[in-house]
Design an enzyme around this catalytic site. Structure first.
Site, PDB file in Angstrom:
ATOM      1  N   CYS A  14       0.853  -1.259  -0.088  1.00  0.00           N
ATOM      2  CA  CYS A  14      -0.152   0.024  -0.108  1.00  0.00           C
ATOM      3  C   CYS A  14       0.937   1.252  -0.030  1.00  0.00           C
ATOM      4  O   CYS A  14       0.554   2.173  -0.739  1.00  0.00           O
ATOM      5  CB  CYS A  14      -0.966  -0.174   1.137  1.00  0.00           C
ATOM      6  SG  CYS A  14      -2.150   1.190   1.149  1.00  0.00           S
ATOM      7  N   CYS A  27      -4.103  -1.316   6.678  1.00  0.00           N
ATOM      8  CA  CYS A  27      -3.788   0.097   5.976  1.00  0.00           C
ATOM      9  C   CYS A  27      -4.870   0.895   5.989  1.00  0.00           C
ATOM     10  O   CYS A  27      -5.443   1.484   7.058  1.00  0.00           O
ATOM     11  CB  CYS A  27      -3.289  -0.240   4.430  1.00  0.00           C
ATOM     12  SG  CYS A  27      -2.676   1.144   3.678  1.00  0.00           S
TER      13      CYS A  27
END
Length: 364
Positions: A100, A196
């Site tokens: 990410c 995330c």
């Protein structure tokens, strides 16, 4: 930094909120950006993005900064989710948070808006330093529990050169103290525990959403006895010892047979089969300088001595690393490591665990 254009990735959490305060207190005028990555079906997931957005707006307003929402929803699901699902389907142990950072925070955002800025500031617990030759290195935070260099070790060199980590020299306690002193709305907000950007979304639920369940046998490695059924190999990691749900434990996940859909476990306390001391890395991502070059420079790495991490813990494990064939590397840890699994990232640091050199994917 006076003439630099700075973008702040403002999430609504305490860390990025303090980043804005620190930059403004230095007389800088950053622009704030909230990266929107919601679930594909909002109604199906418990998401805190609305609260995040409110917090981010309040902080930006407090310091007179602009706030723009950047939608990276499709990029997340197309890139990070595709990577995660292809890895777990192959029986590997991926890390979506690591990718990410590379693909979204310093990737898709840069393509959409970040390219207009000289620096992208985030609330990561990490630092950077520039050597006499002008090379920028990723270095660790003084808070070993919160240090996030392992999550940043897959970003590309150009991304590191644009990265700014204003709270990297601080501990979490110091960051919260600044937030309280500044009466920031996020001062007492808990750290996110999910994946995330996905807030409270549980990892197993995330995987189940895309791969469903695929029941198979659970076999005791030593005896070959069937002791139960698993719901899908992708819900288990090598070294796992919690949440298996079988009686007569403790049990440890030691092996997966993807073709036969069999999960192998071992009975007893910390079986030696759950440990590994030598393993290979491929597709090594070097942050500042090729790892081969570092290995040949005694000032950077004498005799291949280094420290490593294979998961997000406060511990740096001493090891030696050497070049192998086809651009791969072999890691020889000083002591056996529990739960080494193919697909995990092994992060390589200098022997003082100060500079982070990058990371590679473990192959066994």
């Amino acid at each position: 930094m006076d003439n630099k254009r700075i973008a702040v990735l403002l999430s609504g959490g305490v860390d990025s909120s303090v980043v804005v305060y620190l930059l403004v207190s230095q007389g800088l005028h950053p622009d704030c950006f909230y990266i929107k990555i919601g679930p594909e079906e909002e109604a199906e997931w418990d998401c805190s993005s609305e609260e995040d957005m409110e917090m981010a707006s309040a902080v930006a307003h407090k310091y007179g900064c602009s706030l723009e929402v950047v939608d990276c929803h499709h990029e997340y699901w197309n890139q990070v989710t595709r990577y995660t699902m292809s890895q777990v389907k192959a029986g590997l142990t991926p890390n979506p948070d690591v990718m990410c950072n590379r693909l979204i925070k310093f990737g898709a955002f840069d393509e959409k808006r970040g390219h207009d800025y000289d620096l992208i500031a985030t609330g990561h617990y990490a630092q950077t330093e520039t050597d006499a030759e002008g090379r920028k290195w990723l270095t660790t935070s003084p808070d070993p529990v919160k240090d996030q260099t392992d999550f940043l070790a897959q970003i590309e060199g150009w991304q590191l050169r644009k990265a700014l980590f204003p709270i990297g020299h601080m501990t979490k306690a110091e960051v919260r103290a600044v937030a309280e002193q500044e009466h920031l709305v996020s001062a007492h907000r808990k750290d996110s525990q999910g994946i995330c950007f996905l807030g409270k979304v549980n990892y197993n639920d995330y995987v189940r959403r895309y791969l469903g369940e695929q029941p198979g046998d659970v076999i005791e490695l030593e005896t070959g006895h069937r002791i139960g059924t698993h719901r899908g190999l992708w819900f288990h990691t090598i070294g796992q010892r919690k949440g298996l749900g079988f009686g007569g434990g403790p049990w440890f996940v030691v092996k997966k047979n993807v073709e036969a859909n069999i999960l192998y476990v071992s009975h007893g306390y910390d079986p030696q089969t759950a440990y590994r001391q030598v393993f290979d890395l491929h597709q090594f991502n070097a942050l500042t300088m090729p790892l081969e070059t570092i290995l040949n420079d005694r000032h950077l790495m004498a005799d291949g001595r280094c420290t490593i991490k294979i998961r997000h813990t406060p511990d740096y494990l001493p090891a030696r690393i050497e070049a192998a064939a086809d651009g791969c590397f072999t890691v020889k840890a000083d002591a056996p490591i529990h739960g080494v699994a193919p697909g995990q990232f092994c992060v390589v640091y200098d022997d003082q665990h100060h500079r982070c050199y990058g990371s590679g994917e473990i192959t066994i």
